[in-house]
Scaffold this motif. Structure first.
Motif, short mmCIF file in Angstrom:
data_model
loop_
_atom_site.label_atom_id
_atom_site.label_comp_id
_atom_site.label_asym_id
_atom_site.label_seq_id
_atom_site.Cartn_x
_atom_site.Cartn_y
_atom_site.Cartn_z
N LEU A 82 0.85 -1.19 0.00
CA LEU A 82 0.00 0.00 0.00
C LEU A 82 0.89 1.24 0.00
O LEU A 82 1.83 1.33 0.79
CB LEU A 82 -0.90 0.01 1.24
CG LEU A 82 -1.67 1.31 1.53
CD1 LEU A 82 -2.68 1.61 0.43
CD2 LEU A 82 -2.37 1.23 2.89
N THR A 108 -2.96 5.39 -3.17
CA THR A 108 -3.99 6.38 -2.95
C THR A 108 -3.40 7.70 -2.51
O THR A 108 -2.23 7.78 -2.14
CB THR A 108 -5.00 5.88 -1.89
OG1 THR A 108 -6.08 6.79 -1.77
CG2 THR A 108 -4.33 5.75 -0.52
N LYS A 148 -7.31 4.03 8.92
CA LYS A 148 -8.53 3.61 8.23
C LYS A 148 -8.20 3.12 6.82
O LYS A 148 -8.73 2.09 6.37
CB LYS A 148 -9.52 4.77 8.17
CG LYS A 148 -10.82 4.45 7.42
CD LYS A 148 -11.74 5.66 7.38
CE LYS A 148 -12.99 5.34 6.56
NZ LYS A 148 -13.91 6.52 6.49
N ILE A 149 -7.32 3.85 6.13
CA ILE A 149 -6.94 3.45 4.77
C ILE A 149 -6.19 2.13 4.79
O ILE A 149 -6.43 1.25 3.95
CB ILE A 149 -6.08 4.55 4.11
CG1 ILE A 149 -6.89 5.84 3.95
CG2 ILE A 149 -5.55 4.09 2.76
CD1 ILE A 149 -6.06 7.05 3.52
N LYS A 174 -6.50 -0.29 6.75
CA LYS A 174 -7.44 -1.38 7.03
C LYS A 174 -8.49 -1.56 5.95
O LYS A 174 -9.32 -2.47 6.03
CB LYS A 174 -8.13 -1.13 8.38
CG LYS A 174 -7.19 -1.26 9.57
CD LYS A 174 -7.96 -1.13 10.88
CE LYS A 174 -7.08 -1.45 12.08
NZ LYS A 174 -7.82 -1.39 13.36
N THR A 175 -8.48 -0.69 4.93
CA THR A 175 -9.44 -0.78 3.83
C THR A 175 -8.90 -1.72 2.75
O THR A 175 -7.78 -1.56 2.29
CB THR A 175 -9.70 0.61 3.23
OG1 THR A 175 -10.25 1.47 4.23
CG2 THR A 175 -10.68 0.52 2.07
N GLU A 176 -9.70 -2.69 2.38
CA GLU A 176 -9.24 -3.69 1.41
C GLU A 176 -8.97 -3.08 0.04
O GLU A 176 -7.97 -3.41 -0.61
CB GLU A 176 -10.28 -4.81 1.28
CG GLU A 176 -9.82 -5.95 0.40
CD GLU A 176 -10.79 -7.12 0.38
OE1 GLU A 176 -10.54 -8.09 -0.37
OE2 GLU A 176 -11.81 -7.06 1.12
N HIS A 177 -9.86 -2.20 -0.40
CA HIS A 177 -9.68 -1.57 -1.70
C HIS A 177 -9.80 -0.05 -1.53
O HIS A 177 -10.89 0.52 -1.66
CB HIS A 177 -10.74 -2.07 -2.69
CG HIS A 177 -10.71 -3.55 -2.92
ND1 HIS A 177 -9.65 -4.16 -3.57
CD2 HIS A 177 -11.58 -4.54 -2.58
CE1 HIS A 177 -9.88 -5.47 -3.63
NE2 HIS A 177 -11.04 -5.72 -3.03
N PRO A 178 -8.69 0.62 -1.24
CA PRO A 178 -8.74 2.08 -0.98
C PRO A 178 -9.25 2.86 -2.18
O PRO A 178 -9.06 2.48 -3.35
CB PRO A 178 -7.27 2.43 -0.69
CG PRO A 178 -6.65 1.15 -0.25
CD PRO A 178 -7.33 0.08 -1.04
N LYS A 179 -9.89 3.97 -1.88
CA LYS A 179 -10.36 4.88 -2.92
C LYS A 179 -9.17 5.59 -3.56
O LYS A 179 -8.04 5.49 -3.10
CB LYS A 179 -11.32 5.92 -2.32
CG LYS A 179 -12.58 5.32 -1.71
CD LYS A 179 -13.55 6.41 -1.30
CE LYS A 179 -13.00 7.30 -0.19
NZ LYS A 179 -13.98 8.31 0.27
N TYR A 207 -8.61 10.64 -0.70
CA TYR A 207 -9.17 10.86 0.64
C TYR A 207 -8.82 12.29 1.06
O TYR A 207 -7.78 12.83 0.67
CB TYR A 207 -8.57 9.90 1.67
CG TYR A 207 -8.98 8.46 1.50
CD1 TYR A 207 -10.08 7.93 2.18
CD2 TYR A 207 -8.26 7.62 0.65
CE1 TYR A 207 -10.45 6.60 2.02
CE2 TYR A 207 -8.63 6.28 0.49
CZ TYR A 207 -9.72 5.79 1.17
OH TYR A 207 -10.09 4.47 1.01
#
Length: 269
Positions: free
Chosen positions: A125, A170, A226-227, A229-234, A237
């Motif tokens: 990531l 991201t 939060k990012i 832990k997000t499986e598919h980040p936007k 942000y």
């Protein structure tokens, strides 16, 4: 929780230090970078590596050191950056190039250095810390806005280029946060004979006041977690005050000249 290894550029102070401190408390293995280890002899929050993001050789050396210790890198947070203010006409060309070298070229150097490792892991990531200022041309902050806007756009391209490698990339754009960035910012001198003296001086004072009254950097750290832990980040942000985030909605919704008038009113120009 899986013990992930995180690297934060510019981790010795400000937002970078806040992110690192928070992630250590959450159980992550964190490394930060600084251009000069000698300046931080008493820094023990997490290990620091010496890295100048402007120098690809320095970047490679630090990444090699990290991988020798941890054998993997799960998260890269490109946080290192510099501020710059001034009328574009009067800002020295070398200072403009220096700002781009740190804020745009620097993150790309680090990304290029870690991509082979993450591609080999088939996981990773990358979070590029940009700025809400990167979404609009702000008066007397035009160069800073341009460096951060350029990184936002490059990140969009990188996401598509690396989509088959298991790597997520991201942007995270903060608003004004209470850090020491103002102390290290390059200010184009206020010249007595400058046609911009009155308006630039006024805006410069407002910029410093905004930083002094800025939000707690812990909010950025919480968004980073939060990012992670997000499986598919936007793709994008944002983190900041309601007004700062709402300004981005207005920029999309309003005609350009109407939004421009709002900015002029905000900065009292």
């Amino acid at each position: 929780m899986e013990n992930k290894t995180v690297l934060i550029t510019g981790g010795s102070s400000g937002i970078g230090k806040a992110i690192g401190t928070y992630l250590v408390a959450k159980g992550y293995t964190v490394y930060g970078t600084t251009r000069s280890l000698n300046k931080y002899p008493d820094f023990h929050t997490f290990p620091l590596l010496e890295m100048d993001v402007r120098d690809p050789a320095s970047v490679e050396k630090a990444i090699t050191q990290l991988l020798k210790k941890e054998h993997r890198l799960d998260v890269l947070i490109n946080n290192a950056g510099v501020g710059i203010t001034g009328p574009i006409e009067e800002t020295p060309a070398k200072e403009i190039l220096a700002a781009f070298d740190t804020n745009f070229n620097g993150p790309l150097h680090v990304i290029k250095s870690v991509l082979p490792q993450m591609r080999g892991q088939k996981a990773g990531l990358i979070i590029n810390i940009t700025s809400i200022a990167g979404y609009m041309g702000l008066p007397y902050r035009g160069i800073y806005s341009a460096t951060k806007g350029a990184l936002e756009i490059a990140t969009e391209a990188l996401r598509m280029e690396t989509k088959d490698f298991g790597i997520a990339i991201t942007n995270l754009a903060p608003g004004d946060f209470a850090t020491n960035i103002a102390a290290g910012r390059y200010h184009t001198p206020l010249l007595d004979a400058s046609p911009y003296r009155k308006s630039y001086g006024s805006v410069l004072q407002q910029i410093d006041e905004h930083v002094d009254r800025g939000e707690d950097p812990i909010l950025v750290a919480k968004m980073v977690l939060k990012i992670i832990k997000t499986e598919h980040p936007k793709v994008h942000y944002k983190v900041g005050t309601f007004t700062q985030k709402f300004s981005l909605i207005l920029k999309k919704a309003l005609p350009d000249k109407v939004f421009e008038k709002m900015l002029l009113k905000h900065y009292k120009l």
